[in-house]
Design a protein around this motif. Structure first.
Motif, mmCIF file in Angstrom:
data_model
loop_
_atom_site.group_PDB
_atom_site.id
_atom_site.type_symbol
_atom_site.label_atom_id
_atom_site.label_comp_id
_atom_site.label_asym_id
_atom_site.label_seq_id
_atom_site.Cartn_x
_atom_site.Cartn_y
_atom_site.Cartn_z
ATOM 1 N N GLU A 129 0.491 -1.233 -0.220
ATOM 2 C CA GLU A 129 0.367 0.416 -0.111
ATOM 3 C C GLU A 129 0.842 1.140 -0.079
ATOM 4 O O GLU A 129 0.527 2.327 -0.474
ATOM 5 C CB GLU A 129 -1.049 0.161 1.785
ATOM 6 C CG GLU A 129 -1.930 -1.349 0.964
ATOM 7 C CD GLU A 129 -2.798 -0.705 -0.473
ATOM 8 O OE1 GLU A 129 -3.344 0.246 -0.299
ATOM 9 O OE2 GLU A 129 -3.213 -1.594 -0.832
ATOM 10 N N ALA A 130 2.408 1.432 0.893
ATOM 11 C CA ALA A 130 3.130 2.150 0.291
ATOM 12 C C ALA A 130 3.887 2.223 -0.988
ATOM 13 O O ALA A 130 4.475 3.945 -1.565
ATOM 14 C CB ALA A 130 4.481 1.963 1.750
ATOM 15 N N GLU A 131 3.554 1.601 -1.357
ATOM 16 C CA GLU A 131 4.061 2.066 -3.003
ATOM 17 C C GLU A 131 3.823 2.516 -3.914
ATOM 18 O O GLU A 131 3.050 2.552 -4.507
ATOM 19 C CB GLU A 131 4.492 0.291 -3.301
ATOM 20 C CG GLU A 131 6.170 -0.119 -2.669
ATOM 21 C CD GLU A 131 6.551 -1.076 -2.819
ATOM 22 O OE1 GLU A 131 7.726 -1.215 -3.016
ATOM 23 O OE2 GLU A 131 5.902 -1.657 -2.871
ATOM 24 N N TRP A 132 2.068 2.192 -3.566
ATOM 25 C CA TRP A 132 0.646 2.242 -4.678
ATOM 26 C C TRP A 132 0.057 3.775 -4.048
ATOM 27 O O TRP A 132 -0.209 4.546 -4.679
ATOM 28 C CB TRP A 132 -0.482 1.128 -3.697
ATOM 29 C CG TRP A 132 -0.857 0.338 -4.817
ATOM 30 C CD1 TRP A 132 -0.859 -0.988 -3.786
ATOM 31 C CD2 TRP A 132 -0.607 -0.027 -5.735
ATOM 32 N NE1 TRP A 132 -0.743 -2.287 -5.837
ATOM 33 C CE2 TRP A 132 -1.073 -1.471 -6.311
ATOM 34 C CE3 TRP A 132 -1.130 0.961 -6.636
ATOM 35 C CZ2 TRP A 132 -0.811 -1.522 -7.524
ATOM 36 C CZ3 TRP A 132 -0.780 0.503 -8.988
ATOM 37 C CH2 TRP A 132 -0.998 -0.762 -8.706
ATOM 38 N N ASP A 133 0.671 4.300 -2.998
ATOM 39 C CA ASP A 133 0.412 5.748 -2.479
ATOM 40 C C ASP A 133 1.515 6.468 -3.578
ATOM 41 O O ASP A 133 1.633 7.312 -3.957
ATOM 42 C CB ASP A 133 1.615 5.835 -1.098
ATOM 43 C CG ASP A 133 -0.023 5.405 0.325
ATOM 44 O OD1 ASP A 133 -0.916 5.569 -0.264
ATOM 45 O OD2 ASP A 133 -0.015 4.935 1.127
ATOM 46 N N PHE A 134 2.647 6.270 -3.330
ATOM 47 C CA PHE A 134 3.974 6.227 -4.292
ATOM 48 C C PHE A 134 3.402 6.875 -6.117
ATOM 49 O O PHE A 134 3.420 7.778 -6.262
ATOM 50 C CB PHE A 134 4.873 5.969 -4.326
ATOM 51 C CG PHE A 134 5.999 6.238 -5.171
ATOM 52 C CD1 PHE A 134 6.860 7.668 -4.806
ATOM 53 C CD2 PHE A 134 6.246 5.310 -6.179
ATOM 54 C CE1 PHE A 134 7.914 8.218 -5.765
ATOM 55 C CE2 PHE A 134 7.321 6.351 -7.189
ATOM 56 C CZ PHE A 134 8.826 7.450 -7.211
ATOM 57 N N VAL A 135 3.083 5.287 -6.629
ATOM 58 C CA VAL A 135 2.297 5.621 -7.316
ATOM 59 C C VAL A 135 1.341 6.464 -7.679
ATOM 60 O O VAL A 135 1.226 7.359 -8.739
ATOM 61 C CB VAL A 135 1.465 3.933 -8.041
ATOM 62 C CG1 VAL A 135 1.240 4.005 -9.374
ATOM 63 C CG2 VAL A 135 3.171 2.843 -7.886
ATOM 64 N N TYR A 136 0.558 6.601 -6.870
ATOM 65 C CA TYR A 136 -0.997 7.987 -6.826
ATOM 66 C C TYR A 136 -0.206 8.804 -6.586
ATOM 67 O O TYR A 136 -0.607 9.783 -7.878
ATOM 68 C CB TYR A 136 -2.102 7.419 -5.591
ATOM 69 C CG TYR A 136 -2.718 7.886 -5.833
ATOM 70 C CD1 TYR A 136 -3.711 8.283 -6.999
ATOM 71 C CD2 TYR A 136 -3.313 9.709 -5.344
ATOM 72 C CE1 TYR A 136 -4.761 9.004 -7.243
ATOM 73 C CE2 TYR A 136 -4.067 10.606 -5.619
ATOM 74 C CZ TYR A 136 -4.850 10.110 -6.796
ATOM 75 O OH TYR A 136 -5.750 10.810 -7.078
ATOM 76 N N ALA A 137 0.611 9.300 -5.592
ATOM 77 C CA ALA A 137 1.677 10.433 -6.296
ATOM 78 C C ALA A 137 2.265 11.266 -7.565
ATOM 79 O O ALA A 137 1.608 12.272 -7.653
ATOM 80 C CB ALA A 137 2.025 10.717 -4.641
ATOM 81 N N CYS A 138 2.940 10.185 -8.321
ATOM 82 C CA CYS A 138 3.410 10.704 -9.334
ATOM 83 C C CYS A 138 2.486 10.517 -10.293
ATOM 84 O O CYS A 138 2.203 11.500 -11.683
ATOM 85 C CB CYS A 138 4.161 8.821 -9.341
ATOM 86 S SG CYS A 138 6.256 8.794 -8.628
#
Length: 374
Positions: free
Chosen positions: A215-224
Motif C-alpha cells: 500500500e505504501a508503494e501504491w501511495d507512491f504510484v498515486y502521488a506520481c
C-alpha cells in the motif's frame, strides 16, 4: 424485450457481463469498470453518471450490453468535441447532457458494444429513438473495433470520426538490441544515448505485477500519477482508492515499473496487459531527471513487451515523439449521433474534411519511421 438501465455495474454479476467480452483486453472487464465506480472516480459529482444498458431475453439470458455514461462535460474522453459544444452554446443549443459509450479516461480501442449484432441493432435503434425524450443532444461511441465499425457504418444518423495514435509492434525481436538493430544507424545511436543518459544518473528499474506492490508503494504510484495533473493545475481523474481496488480485483493484468535511484523510487509507469498487448496508461515523477520519461514510458515498455512475448505496446494517445522511437501510426475510430439536424450537418462536413487530413497525416508519419529499409 425491455432494455434494463443500471446505475451501478455492481447490479450485474461479473461473470454475466464478462461472458459477453470478445477478448481478454482488460478495460471493459467488469472489474475495471466497477473499480472506477466503487472508487468514486466516476459517479456523483464527477460528470460521469453510469447508465449502463442490458438487453435480456425472456429467460433472463443476457443478449447485449454496453457501458454508458450520461456526461455533463467532455473531460476524460480523448475524442475532442469541445468545438461542437462551443458552437452549440453560441447557437443557444444545449449540448450537455450527452451519452457516451466508452471507457472513462482510456483512449484505447476495444469492444464497446457487447453481444450479437442483431441484438445490438435493436439496442442502437431503441436508444437513438429515446434521445429527445431524455433531453440528450446525442450519443458518442469512442475507440471502437472493426466489427463495431461495420455495425455502425451506414446506419442512419451516425457519423464516423478518425484519429491517429502510435503503437509499437513486436517483430519477433529477441531482445532490445535486436529491436535497435532494425533501426537506422542515426536513430539507433539516439536511442542508445538516451538510455545511457538515464543509466548515468544512477537510475535502475524494477517491474512489478499488481500483487507485488505494498500500500505504501501504491501511495507512491498515486502521488506520481496525481502530480502529472497537478503541475498543469488540474485535478486527477482517478482517486487513490481506484489503484488499491484494481490491485485487489485484477492484479494479474497490472504491470508497474518503478524507477529507482539507489533504493529510492523517483518515478513510475503504470500499465495493463492482456495475452498479446501491453497498454501504458499512467506515468509520473516527483522530480526532474533528464530523459527519464522516454526510458520509463517507452523503452522500458518495449523491453517488457519483448521479454513477455507480447505483440504490441500501446503507450497512450498522444505524441509524435513516439514516432522516432519506432511507434507506428494506427487509425482509431469513434462514432457520433447528433440529434440537432443543423449541428449534425455541420459536423458531418467538418469530419469529412478532417478525415482526409488524418489519413494524410498518418501516411506522412509512416514515411518518417526510423526503421531500416529492406
Amino acid at each position: 424485450m425491455p432494455i434494463k438501465i443500471l446505475s451501478r455495474l455492481a447490479e450485474c454479476p461479473p461473470a454475466t457481463w464478462d461472458a459477453l467480452l470478445p477478448d481478454a483486453q482488460p478495460f471493459l472487464r467488469h472489474a475495471f469498470l466497477s473499480c472506477l465506480e466503487d472508487s468514486g472516480s466516476v459517479g456523483p459529482g464527477t460528470g460521469w453518471k453510469p447508465v449502463h444498458r442490458l438487453l435480456e431475453d425472456g429467460q433472463g439470458r443476457l443478449l447485449a450490453a454496453l457501458p454508458l455514461y450520461s456526461k455533463a462535460h467532455s473531460y476524460g474522453e480523448y475524442v475532442f468535441d469541445w468545438g461542437w459544444a462551443d458552437a452549440c452554446q453560441r447557437a443557444g443549443i444545449a449540448y450537455y447532457p450527452k451519452w457516451l459509450t466508452g471507457v472513462p479516461f482510456t483512449p484505447v480501442a476495444g469492444a464497446r458494444l457487447l453481444g450479437e449484432p442483431a441484438a445490438l441493432s435493436d439496442v442502437l435503434d431503441a436508444m437513438t429513438g429515446s434521445l429527445a425524450e431524455r433531453g440528450l443532444s446525442g450519443w458518442h461511441i469512442n475507440f471502437t473495433t472493426p466489427a463495431e465499425d461495420a455495425l455502425l457504418r451506414g446506419r442512419e444518423g451516425w457519423l464516423e470520426r478518425l484519429d491517429c495514435q502510435f503503437h509499437w509492434f513486436n517483430r519477433d525481436y529477441r531482445d532490445f538490441q535486436d529491436f535497435l538493430d532494425a533501426l537506422t544507424s542515426r536513430k539507433r545511436k539516439q536511442l542508445r544515448k538516451e538510455r545511457e543518459q538515464v543509466a548515468g544518473q544512477g537510475i535502475d528499474f524494477d517491474w512489478r505485477a499488481g500483487h507485488q506492490l505494498s500500500e505504501a508503494e501504491w501511495d507512491f504510484v498515486y502521488a506520481c500519477y496525481a502530480n502529472t495533473y497537478q503541475v498543469r493545475g488540474q485535478a486527477p481523474y482517478l482517486t487513490r482508492a481506484f489503484f488499491s481496488l484494481l490491485a485487489e480485483r485484477m492484479p494479474e493484468a497490472i504491470r508497474v515499473v518503478l524507477a529507482l535511484q539507489g533504493m529510492r523510487p523517483v518515478a513510475m509507469a503504470f500499465s495493463l496487459m492482456d495475452c498479446d498487448s501491453l497498454y501504458g496508461r499512467y506515468w509520473g515523477c516527483l522530480a526532474e531527471y533528464d530523459r527519464l520519461h522516454f526510458e520509463t514510458c517507452f523503452y522500458q515498455g518495449i523491453e517488457q513487451a519483448i521479454t513477455l512475448g507480447l505483440k504490441r505496446f500501446d503507450a497512450g494517445a498522444q505524441g509524435e515523439h513516439k514516432l522516432i522511437r519506432g511507434f507506428e501510426p494506427v487509425i482509431t475510430r469513434s462514432w457520433h449521433y447528433l440529434r440537432h439536424p443543423g449541428l449534425r450537418a455541420a459536423v458531418a462536413d467538418f469530419l469529412a474534411e478532417e478525415k482526409q487530413g488524418v489519413l494524410a497525416y498518418a501516411e506522412e508519419a509512416r514515411e518518417m519511421l526510423p526503421y531500416r529499409q529492406g
